[in-house]
Design a protein around this motif. Structure first.
Motif, PDB file in Angstrom:
ATOM      1  N   VAL A 349       0.986  -1.181  -0.052  1.00  0.00           N
ATOM      2  CA  VAL A 349       0.328   0.437   0.177  1.00  0.00           C
ATOM      3  C   VAL A 349       0.769   1.578   0.567  1.00  0.00           C
ATOM      4  CG1 VAL A 349      -2.321   1.245   1.367  1.00  0.00           C
ATOM      5  CG2 VAL A 349      -2.126  -1.284   1.194  1.00  0.00           C
ATOM      6  N   GLU A 350       1.585   0.641   1.090  1.00  0.00           N
ATOM      7  CA  GLU A 350       2.868   1.752   0.672  1.00  0.00           C
ATOM      8  C   GLU A 350       3.542   2.581  -0.671  1.00  0.00           C
ATOM      9  OE1 GLU A 350       5.719   2.569   4.200  1.00  0.00           O
ATOM     10  OE2 GLU A 350       5.635   4.357   4.047  1.00  0.00           O
ATOM     11  N   ASP A 351       4.146   1.495  -1.553  1.00  0.00           N
ATOM     12  CA  ASP A 351       4.986   1.363  -2.695  1.00  0.00           C
ATOM     13  C   ASP A 351       3.661   2.148  -3.090  1.00  0.00           C
ATOM     14  OD1 ASP A 351       6.715   0.429  -1.663  1.00  0.00           O
ATOM     15  OD2 ASP A 351       5.993  -1.488  -3.455  1.00  0.00           O
ATOM     16  N   THR A 352       2.513   1.773  -3.095  1.00  0.00           N
ATOM     17  CA  THR A 352       1.193   2.359  -4.259  1.00  0.00           C
ATOM     18  C   THR A 352       1.103   3.672  -4.726  1.00  0.00           C
ATOM     19  OG1 THR A 352       0.944   0.378  -4.091  1.00  0.00           O
ATOM     20  CG2 THR A 352      -1.232   1.308  -5.621  1.00  0.00           C
ATOM     21  N   ILE A 353       0.611   4.382  -2.776  1.00  0.00           N
ATOM     22  CA  ILE A 353       0.063   5.246  -2.462  1.00  0.00           C
ATOM     23  C   ILE A 353       1.338   6.642  -2.931  1.00  0.00           C
ATOM     24  CG2 ILE A 353       0.460   7.349  -0.619  1.00  0.00           C
ATOM     25  CD1 ILE A 353      -1.184   5.261   1.204  1.00  0.00           C
ATOM     26  N   GLU A 354       2.646   6.331  -3.035  1.00  0.00           N
ATOM     27  CA  GLU A 354       4.120   6.856  -2.991  1.00  0.00           C
ATOM     28  C   GLU A 354       4.414   6.501  -4.811  1.00  0.00           C
ATOM     29  OE1 GLU A 354       8.403   4.933  -1.240  1.00  0.00           O
ATOM     30  OE2 GLU A 354       7.120   5.859   0.276  1.00  0.00           O
ATOM     31  N   GLN A 355       4.196   6.218  -5.305  1.00  0.00           N
ATOM     32  CA  GLN A 355       3.907   6.451  -6.818  1.00  0.00           C
ATOM     33  C   GLN A 355       2.867   6.544  -7.612  1.00  0.00           C
ATOM     34  OE1 GLN A 355       4.505   1.722  -8.840  1.00  0.00           O
ATOM     35  NE2 GLN A 355       3.925   2.902 -10.697  1.00  0.00           N
ATOM     36  N   LEU A 356       1.763   6.721  -6.977  1.00  0.00           N
ATOM     37  CA  LEU A 356       0.848   7.307  -7.577  1.00  0.00           C
ATOM     38  C   LEU A 356       1.118   9.230  -7.426  1.00  0.00           C
ATOM     39  CD1 LEU A 356      -0.776   4.323  -8.168  1.00  0.00           C
ATOM     40  CD2 LEU A 356      -2.136   6.414  -9.314  1.00  0.00           C
ATOM     41  N   LEU A 378      -5.544   2.706 -11.658  1.00  0.00           N
ATOM     42  CA  LEU A 378      -3.781   2.912 -12.086  1.00  0.00           C
ATOM     43  C   LEU A 378      -3.430   2.110 -10.777  1.00  0.00           C
ATOM     44  CD1 LEU A 378      -4.335   5.681 -13.115  1.00  0.00           C
ATOM     45  CD2 LEU A 378      -3.012   4.431 -14.276  1.00  0.00           C
ATOM     46  N   ALA A 379      -4.231   2.403  -9.702  1.00  0.00           N
ATOM     47  CA  ALA A 379      -3.571   1.963  -8.515  1.00  0.00           C
ATOM     48  C   ALA A 379      -3.546   0.461  -7.859  1.00  0.00           C
ATOM     49  CB  ALA A 379      -4.524   2.417  -7.270  1.00  0.00           C
ATOM     50  N   ALA A 385       2.171  -4.226  -9.203  1.00  0.00           N
ATOM     51  CA  ALA A 385       3.506  -4.835 -10.132  1.00  0.00           C
ATOM     52  C   ALA A 385       4.579  -5.051  -8.350  1.00  0.00           C
ATOM     53  CB  ALA A 385       4.044  -3.631 -10.517  1.00  0.00           C
ATOM     54  N   SER A 386       3.501  -4.425  -7.202  1.00  0.00           N
ATOM     55  CA  SER A 386       4.653  -4.040  -5.743  1.00  0.00           C
ATOM     56  C   SER A 386       4.546  -5.628  -5.625  1.00  0.00           C
ATOM     57  CB  SER A 386       4.072  -3.229  -5.071  1.00  0.00           C
ATOM     58  OG  SER A 386       4.874  -3.515  -3.970  1.00  0.00           O
TER      59      SER A 386
END
Ligand code: NDP
Length: 392
Positions: A349-356, A378-379, A385-386
């Motif tokens: 979840v943290e990876d995804t937040i950072e990426q978006l 997108l998320a 992917a993460s």
């Protein structure tokens, strides 16, 4: 009195079945319009026949023929797929329970509000993803949204007759879930079965795992902000293992109103079903002398990073709530499928937040249902992917 027209979205689930339990006890008082489910065709069909529903809908088009066969000989209409869910939610009704699990509950909930139906909202994902859209349509159509999450129902009840401007803080409680007392180092080895057991509440599997990870509480913090419109800094979380006090509202004169009740969702569902009246409900009456002790502790961010992530999501604003929910749903799927471990859910979840957050202006585009779906898509892609990176 004319029977009230009611629909139940997510009728085959835990909240849906508790709602049916209350309706069944006074069946003559209700005309059931729509019942919806997804995979549990036998339950959906049996309830639709018993409650003489107008229409039964499965979210899964591949199960339409099974539903048709199960309802053969009855007067119940059948339909399937996301568009059919929206159509069912749009049918004129006085009250509708929104208890689909996940972001799939958003479009039908919106349709019900747009049609002018009072929405009893258990599907917290809708508010986290698109609170502004739901509140705007409710305002525009003069429609009421009633919270069903036990914490938000508790706050709602504590606020009756009060001025929200006098609220200093809202405290929502968390049981701490399955791993409250586990050594933190053991969390990475938690199994699906262990995460799927809740010490106090009997709920669907997904929300039970979300309780163990505190993602459920993180969602509820965002839900509190959306629903009651208060500043994130005014929202506190307290770990309360007994799950008797669901929420407390603190006012500017120092007084606190606490809502106390047994951990039984039929209270919050029944409150929403009979609002603004109070009806007799079949829930346990608490014996405080027997309970003896109620405990409270501050949550530990190291054990439950989801709470810190919720604050970051609120600070980011825009459609970051939709990112958070989608990433959380994808991470949960990854955990259930055995691709990632319990601790890695928060990392995904943290990876995804950072990426978006980094990647684009998507989350700050105008909030519309279409844009929420785009961000959700997108998320989920980023979260997958993460997950793959960690699994591989
Ligand atoms: P369950 O998993 O028990 O039930 C979910 C319901 O949604 C079922 O009817 C299921 O159908 C249906 N469903 C699943 N996937 C889809 C889909 N893609 N499209 C449409 N319908 C679908 O969940 P709960 O009852 O526990 O939770 C429902 C909602 O209420 C969630 O948002 C949860 O966070 C919230 N909530 C739940 C509480 C509880 O005590 N359980 C407490 C507070 C809030 P089927 O079973 O036929 O596959």
């Amino acid at each position: 009195m004319m029977p009230r027209r009611v629909s139940i979205l997510g009728a085959t689930g835990s909240i849906g079945q508790n709602t049916i339990d209350l309706i069944r006890r006074d069946a003559g008082a209700y005309d059931v319009v729509a019942l919806t489910g997804a995979g549990n065709i036998a339950r959906l069909a049996a309830d639709a026949i018993e409650l003489r529903a107008e229409v039964a809908v499965t979210a899964r088009p591949d199960l339409l023929e099974d539903l048709r066969a199960a309802l053969k000989g009855s007067a119940v209409e059948v339909a399937a797929g996301p568009a059919a869910l929206v159509e069912a939610a749009s049918r004129p009704a006085d009250w509708i329970m929104s208890a689909i699990v996940g972001a799939a509950g958003l479009a039908p909930g919106f349709a019900a509000l747009d049609q002018g139906t009072t929405l009893a909202l258990a599907n917290k994902e809708s508010l986290v993803c698109a609170g502004k859209i739901l509140l705007d349509v409710a305002r525009a159509k003069g429609t009421t949204i009633l919270p069903v999450d036990s914490e938000h129902s508790a706050v709602f009840q504590a606020l009756v007759g009060e001025d929200i401007g006098t609220v200093e803080r809202i405290i929502i409680t968390a049981s701490g879930g399955a791993f409250r007392d586990w050594p933190i180092d053991n969390l990475a080895h938690a199994t699906l079965d262990q995460a799927s057991c809740h010490p106090n509440w009997d709920m669907g599997q997904r929300i039970t795992i979300d309780s163990a990870s505190m993602f459920n509480k993180a969602m509820e913090v965002i839900e509190t902000r959306e629903f009651f419109g208060i500043d994130p800094i005014q929202i506190e979380v307290l770990v309360h293992p007994q799950s008797m006090i669901h929420a407390m509202v603190g006012f500017r004169d120092g007084g606190l109103m606490a809502h106390v009740g047994p951990p039984d969702m039929r209270h919050a569902i029944g409150y929403a079903l009979h609002h603004p009246n109070r009806a007799h409900l079949p829930v346990e009456r608490l014996d405080f002398a027997a309970i003896g002790l109620l405990e409270f502790t501050a949550p530990d961010d190291a054990r439950w990073p989801a709470l810190r992530l919720a604050r970051e999501v609120m600070a980011a604003g825009g459609m970051m709530g939709a990112v958070f929910n989608a990433a959380k749903e994808a991470a949960l799927d990854g955990f259930i499928a055995g691709q990632i471990n319990f601790v890695q859910m928060a990392q995904v979840v943290e990876d995804t937040i950072e990426q978006l957050d980094r990647g684009s202006g998507h989350i700050h585009a105008t909030m519309t249902l279409d844009n929420v779906h785009k961000v959700d898509h997108l998320a989920r892609k980023a979260a997958k992917a993460s997950i793959e990176k960690r699994a591989g």
